[in-house]
Design an enzyme around this catalytic site. Structure first.
Site, PDB file in Angstrom:
ATOM      1  N   HIS A   1      34.714  36.324  54.412  1.00 24.66           N
ATOM      2  CA  HIS A   1      35.424  36.812  55.613  1.00 24.66           C
ATOM      3  C   HIS A   1      34.463  37.096  56.771  1.00 24.66           C
ATOM      4  CE1 HIS A   1      38.888  37.190  53.029  1.00 24.66           C
ATOM      5  NE2 HIS A   1      38.312  38.106  52.301  1.00 24.66           N
TER       6      HIS A   1
ATOM      7  N   ASN B   1      45.668  47.150  47.964  1.00 25.83           N
ATOM      8  CA  ASN B   1      45.664  45.696  48.082  1.00 25.83           C
ATOM      9  C   ASN B   1      46.322  44.991  46.902  1.00 25.83           C
ATOM     10  OD1 ASN B   1      44.783  43.741  50.002  1.00 25.83           O
ATOM     11  ND2 ASN B   1      43.220  43.046  48.569  1.00 25.83           N
TER      12      ASN B   1
ATOM     13  N   LYS C   1      37.859  43.203  42.550  1.00 30.67           N
ATOM     14  CA  LYS C   1      38.601  44.415  42.923  1.00 30.67           C
ATOM     15  C   LYS C   1      39.888  44.580  42.119  1.00 30.67           C
ATOM     16  CE  LYS C   1      39.149  43.294  47.291  1.00 30.67           C
ATOM     17  NZ  LYS C   1      38.314  42.077  47.387  1.00 30.67           N
TER      18      LYS C   1
END
Length: 463
Positions: A183, A137, A114
């Site tokens: 996650h 982010n 990302k």
């Protein structure tokens, strides 16, 4: 009477959301279960926004019309459960910001890649002279930038946690790089729930928007119902594929074919990536995604080729940090999972002295064994408990040893390497056994390399 917004969490996104909400006339209260960082406390004080730290006062929080939740606060947190019980709407900073921007948002998500893709896309647009902001982010609040909203475009990196509390947010371009298990503790250990979270990035897009996605990723194939979506789809692949109308693919190692209207016999064009400093197959995918974003935004092929040569990736991502006696040292401390380490080992074609280890996250190292067998001449385990690494690779690599010292690992890496080899820090594990975080680990590695280089220079000078 003004509506009351409560902001849960006082980090970059929370404080940005608080400032935007205040600017739009809301009564704002910030609540953080931990201590506020001084810089953020100062921002809130200067703005005259009320806040609390070290606690969540439910009597005040439950008076909210709407709550903006930090992506770091899990659904199971008692304060979130209390809000759900009262049916008070919970949104993300990104959702709030999206209501007030006139700019076109290029939003990028995926388990890996990302940040690189976001920074490269931003770089390509900025170098082409477009009015573009960087957010999400990567550490810059979209909400705070939207207060003045000075840009025509924003390139926004989004994690699954940031996407979870979006509802009406509509990117102009959405990008999904890959979906691999990560996650899962936040998603009931369900890959499907995690995948659906990632796919929220494009669920509100219509025929005016673009969805750029990795056609080579099995989990995207499994969970993305392509036929049911009105968005303009721009799939990409590392190879030309007869089963897909691809928007981008490689015809050679450093040559990309781009077709922004795949399947419509439009004019294709070639873009060279030869000038890019990025290493590895995963970065070839990241470049494809960024190139497609840039072309959709109207950046010309020649501008893209020129800008690729001047791109510097974020630290700790396959970052060259020095060369001693013909041995290159590469800092890939951000590789905290198996897939990221696989990309590093696959992308480096020279013999590797591999430094790995840390806090194991339930890793299955099976996929790394062929690469370790063919490319790794020595493994230095840098961690408190290295038993699992030893079991996985002890019979595969010619030499294995362990340490808890970065300086020792770097020195031994040089001793075990030959000119032309690479000493690679790609830990495959979290950093919390010996370090504050992956950045701390990467910085210590870089410092140790520089210190060793200085020692070698002094020795050669006869000091």
């Amino acid at each position: 009477m003004s509506k009351k917004i409560v902001i849960l969490g006082s980090g970059e996104s929370g404080v940005g959301a608080a400032l935007l909400a205040q600017a739009k006339g809301y009564d704002v209260f910030v609540s953080d279960g931990g201590p506020l960082k001084p810089a953020y406390r100062e921002k809130l004080d200067k703005a005259g926004i009320r806040y609390e730290e070290g606690q969540h006062t439910l009597a005040e929080i439950l008076q909210a019309t709407e709550v903006v939740k930090s992506p770091g606060i899990p659904e199971k947190a008692p304060v979130v459960q209390a809000l759900r019980e009262k049916q008070i709407p919970i949104i993300s900073e990104i959702e709030l910001a999206g209501r007030y921007t006139r700019a076109r948002c290029i939003c990028i998500t995926g388990t890996n890649g990302k940040t690189t893709t976001t920074l490269l896309t931003y770089h390509l647009l900025k170098e082409a002279g477009l009015s573009v902001g960087l957010a999400g982010n990567v550490g810059f609040s979209l909400a705070e930038q939207v207060i003045e909203d000075p840009f025509d475009y924003y390139v926004v990196e989004l994690s699954s946690f940031q996407l979870d509390d979006t509802h009406d947010f509509q990117p102009w371009v959405s990008v999904l790089l890959n979906i691999t298990p990560d996650h899962l503790d936040r998603y009931d250990y369900s890959l499907e729930l995690y995948a659906q979270s990632k796919l929220r990035i494009m669920r509100n897009q219509d025929s005016a928007g673009y969805f750029i996605y990795n056609a080579d990723d099995e989990n995207i194939q499994r969970y993305f119902q392509a036929a049911l979506r009105p968005v303009q789809q721009l799939p990409f692949s590392l190879h030309r594929r007869p089963d897909y109308h691809l928007a981008g693919y490689y015809t050679e190692e450093t040559t990309v074919c781009v077709d922004l209207q795949p399947g419509y016999y439009s004019k294709t064009e070639e873009i060279s990536t030869a000038a890019s400093p990025l290493i590895g197959q995963h970065n070839r995918q990241n470049m494809l995604a960024a190139l497609l974003c840039a072309r959709v935004a109207g950046v010309e092929a020649a501008q893209i080729e020129a800008a690729l040569a001047t791109f510097h990736n974020a630290d700790h991502r396959l970052q060259p940090v020095g060369q001693i006696n013909g041995v290159r040292f590469i800092n890939d401390s951000k590789a905290t999972n198996v897939e990221a380490a696989w990309y590093a080992l696959d992308g480096i074609r020279q013999p590797i002295v591999w430094i790995a280890g840390g806090t194991d996250k339930g890793n299955d190292y099976t996929t790394l064994i062929p690469l370790a067998q063919s490319r790794v001449k020595a493994l230095i385990c840098l961690g408190v408990d290295n038993a699992k690494l030893g079991e996985a690779f002890g019979a595969v690599v010619p030499h294995l040893e362990e340490t808890q010292s970065v300086s020792y690992a770097v020195r031994r890496g040089l001793e075990l390497a030959q000119p032309g080899d690479v000493v690679l820090l790609s830990p495959c594990c979290a950093s919390f056994d010996l370090f504050k975080n992956y950045e701390d680990r990467g910085r210590q590695f870089t410092t140790a390399v520089q210190a060793l280089a200085d020692d070698q220079t002094r020795e050669e000078a006869g000091e």
